[in-house]
Design an enzyme around this catalytic site. Structure first.
Site, PDB file in Angstrom:
ATOM      1  N   GLU A 170      45.719  21.619   9.409  1.00  0.00           N
ATOM      2  CA  GLU A 170      45.576  20.204   9.789  1.00  0.00           C
ATOM      3  C   GLU A 170      44.223  19.957  10.435  1.00  0.00           C
ATOM      4  O   GLU A 170      43.550  18.958  10.134  1.00  0.00           O
ATOM      5  CB  GLU A 170      46.701  19.808  10.737  1.00  0.00           C
ATOM      6  N   HIS A 177      51.087  18.731 -10.995  1.00  0.00           N
ATOM      7  CA  HIS A 177      51.671  17.441 -10.581  1.00  0.00           C
ATOM      8  C   HIS A 177      52.715  17.629  -9.479  1.00  0.00           C
ATOM      9  O   HIS A 177      53.634  16.819  -9.340  1.00  0.00           O
ATOM     10  CB  HIS A 177      52.309  16.710 -11.766  1.00  0.00           C
ATOM     11  N   SER A 236      56.041  20.310  18.705  1.00  0.00           N
ATOM     12  CA  SER A 236      56.580  18.999  19.041  1.00  0.00           C
ATOM     13  C   SER A 236      56.878  18.906  20.523  1.00  0.00           C
ATOM     14  O   SER A 236      57.308  19.892  21.144  1.00  0.00           O
ATOM     15  CB  SER A 236      57.859  18.734  18.242  1.00  0.00           C
ATOM     16  N   GLY A 244      12.954   8.033  15.417  1.00  0.00           N
ATOM     17  CA  GLY A 244      13.220   9.105  16.364  1.00  0.00           C
ATOM     18  C   GLY A 244      12.096   9.294  17.364  1.00  0.00           C
ATOM     19  O   GLY A 244      12.022  10.325  18.042  1.00  0.00           O
ATOM     20  N   THR A 245      11.222   8.278  17.512  1.00  0.00           N
ATOM     21  CA  THR A 245      10.101   8.376  18.449  1.00  0.00           C
ATOM     22  C   THR A 245      10.574   8.690  19.864  1.00  0.00           C
ATOM     23  O   THR A 245       9.952   9.469  20.589  1.00  0.00           O
ATOM     24  CB  THR A 245       9.290   7.066  18.440  1.00  0.00           C
ATOM     25  N   ASP A 279      -1.545  13.711  24.500  1.00  0.00           N
ATOM     26  CA  ASP A 279      -2.835  14.313  24.162  1.00  0.00           C
ATOM     27  C   ASP A 279      -2.729  15.804  23.878  1.00  0.00           C
ATOM     28  O   ASP A 279      -3.499  16.337  23.065  1.00  0.00           O
ATOM     29  CB  ASP A 279      -3.833  14.081  25.306  1.00  0.00           C
ATOM     30  N   LYS A 326      60.077  23.641  16.897  1.00  0.00           N
ATOM     31  CA  LYS A 326      59.266  23.205  15.748  1.00  0.00           C
ATOM     32  C   LYS A 326      57.857  23.797  15.860  1.00  0.00           C
ATOM     33  O   LYS A 326      57.240  23.770  16.916  1.00  0.00           O
ATOM     34  CB  LYS A 326      59.189  21.686  15.707  1.00  0.00           C
ATOM     35  N   VAL A 327      57.369  24.334  14.757  1.00  0.00           N
ATOM     36  CA  VAL A 327      56.017  24.894  14.701  1.00  0.00           C
ATOM     37  C   VAL A 327      55.289  24.261  13.519  1.00  0.00           C
ATOM     38  O   VAL A 327      55.821  24.227  12.403  1.00  0.00           O
ATOM     39  CB  VAL A 327      56.042  26.429  14.547  1.00  0.00           C
ATOM     40  N   ASN A 328      54.107  23.771  13.756  1.00  0.00           N
ATOM     41  CA  ASN A 328      53.353  23.034  12.729  1.00  0.00           C
ATOM     42  C   ASN A 328      52.165  23.839  12.208  1.00  0.00           C
ATOM     43  O   ASN A 328      51.657  24.726  12.900  1.00  0.00           O
ATOM     44  CB  ASN A 328      52.856  21.713  13.306  1.00  0.00           C
ATOM     45  N   PRO A 344       1.692  14.605  27.701  1.00  0.00           N
ATOM     46  CA  PRO A 344       2.676  14.623  26.619  1.00  0.00           C
ATOM     47  C   PRO A 344       2.130  14.210  25.262  1.00  0.00           C
ATOM     48  O   PRO A 344       2.543  14.755  24.238  1.00  0.00           O
ATOM     49  CB  PRO A 344       3.765  13.649  27.102  1.00  0.00           C
TER      50      PRO A 344
END
Length: 460
Positions: free
Chosen positions: A325, A182, A312, A99-100, A126, A318-320, A124
């Site tokens: 998600e 299950h 959609s 990361g220098t 010194d 249609k509502v998701n 920077p």
């Protein structure tokens, strides 16, 4: 047309954009690493600013840095920490493993800002980088950035999610539904019990993140190049940690062993592992919500999540379940980030880990994603979903697994026969049991009461 100025470092001259606050070493990194277009995140840059300010203050206290230079550096570093110059940090994440390039990017920007404001020749290396090395600055920045992000963003978001879940669990303490194992019908539970399980997962995640914070508070600063502290005052690391605590309120401390802090990223790996556990928990909650919301006609249809947007581009109406998600994708990303951090954590070759930037990037991204994901899950899904009580009651009434409550009275084999008949004929379990046993309908109604069965124990 773009205008450039000529800058010079130990390797020679090169052109830098005229308005850039950075210098030659940053420009070399920009030229050398045109890899991803990903740069170090805001939280990391903030940590660099805080560290550079604390370092200047410590060097001044130790009479190593002139107060005028120190004041100019602190003022400039504070603007970096505040986010005033994020566009001046263009170095790609996939850079030198120490990361220098990012450290020198900070040194150059701060030196230029300090020089412009004070009229002093702030250097920077010194002055801004006095008593430091990239090898201790970058590990310290990872710890400081992650600790701040957890304390300010992730833990509050998780606690808010836990509170939202506990509130809904209380609200649904009397709502009885079919349990599932299950993905198949099982004994009844209350919706409150189900949601309380989610709340407990989140509460455990809070404890896990809090426990990992202890390791993050140990800082590498003061180890300089290889852990010995060469070119740094023996008190420098302690003073930097004290200053960082003063500025952030987080009780940072110097590492007990700086050789470990430079050569390994075990604390980051530990935290990432705990973040992965939180991601797994949130994935389970998100998927449960998706299943329970499925339908509304051909799925489970137990709950209705808030309708937030059309689902959609071709199917009107249609509502998701968009929030669960999105949260599930957040969790997948965090789990993937953990794999990267795990591999990177193994790259501590002798006195230095050489995958520090990707550790910092992925760790901070995971924290940020989980904080935001927890917030939207709480505010846009948990607090607003409604219960389809009729659907729950209908499924409960027809659940043949309720016959389990009769095991101690009629035996397992008789119970299995009743369950099979009830399922095959599509009848309520109480009707079939009334025909196949000597138990009265009142006694069956008492034994098969779903709400009573959610309390566990042996049916009386």
């Amino acid at each position: 047309m773009s205008r450039y100025r000529t800058e010079k470092d130990s390797m020679g001259e090169l052109k830098v954009p005229e308005n850039a606050l950075y210098g030659a070493q940053t420009q070399r990194a920009v030229d050398n690493f045109p890899i991803s277009g990903l740069t170090m995140p805001r939280t990391f840059i903030r940590a660099l600013g805080l560290i550079k300010a604390a370092a200047a203050e410590a060097n001044m206290e130790l009479a190593l840095l002139d107060p005028e230079f120190a004041d100019a550096i602190v003022e400039a570093a504070d603007t970096i920490a505040a986010g005033d110059h994020d566009e001046q940090f263009p170095v790609d994440v996939f850079q030198t493993g120490s990361g220098t390039s990012s450290n020198m990017n900070a040194n150059e920007v701060i030196a230029r800002l300090a020089s412009l404001s004070s009229g002093l020749p702030v250097h920077p290396n010194d002055h801004v980088n006095m008593s430091q090395s990239s090898n201790d600055v970058i590990p310290t920045a990872i710890h400081v950035g992650a600790a701040l992000a957890c304390e300010e963003d992730l833990l509050p978001a998780l606690r808010a999610l836990q509170h939202a879940l506990e509130t809904r669990a209380d609200e649904f303490s009397e709502v009885t539904k079919t349990g599932r194992t299950h993905l198949m019908d099982a004994m009844p539970v209350t919706l409150g019990q189900e949601v309380s399980g989610w709340a407990a997962q989140v509460a455990a995640g809070v404890r896990r993140i809090e426990s990992a914070q202890a390791s993050l508070r140990a800082l590498a600063q003061g180890g300089t190049a290889v852990g010995t502290g060469i070119n740094a005052h023996p008190e420098f690391g302690d003073r930097v940690a004290a200053r960082l605590e003063q500025h952030t309120g987080i009780p940072f401390r110097p590492s007990d062993n700086r050789f470990e802090s430079l050569s390994s990223q075990d604390a980051a790996v530990e935290l990432s592992g705990q973040l992965k556990v939180v991601a797994v928990s949130l994935m389970k909650i998100a998927n449960d919500l998706r299943w329970m919301n499925s339908g509304p006609l051909a799925g489970l249809g137990e709950i209705a999540l808030p309708a937030l947007q059309p689902g959609s581009s071709i199917m009107p109406g249609k509502v998701n379940p968009v929030i669960p998600e999105a949260v599930a994708m957040v969790c997948a990303q965090v789990i993937g980030n953990d794999t990267t951090i795990t591999v990177a954590g193994q790259s501590g070759n002798f006195q230095l880990n050489v995958m520090l930037p990707v550790v910092g990037y992925n760790l901070l991204q995971s924290i940020t994603l989980l904080a935001a994901g927890s917030t939207v899950l709480a505010e846009s899904a948990i607090t607003g979903f409604t219960v389809n009580a009729d659907r729950l009651d209908e499924a409960l009434e027809r659940n043949p697994i309720l016959v389990t409550a009769l095991n101690r009275v009629i035996g397992y084999e008789k119970g299995a026969a009743i369950a099979k008949q009830a399922y095959a004929e599509g009848r309520a379990i109480i009707d079939v049991a009334a025909e196949q046993t000597d138990l009265s309908r009142d006694e069956l109604r008492r034994l098969l009461d779903p709400k009573r069965l959610t309390r566990g124990g042996i049916p009386e």
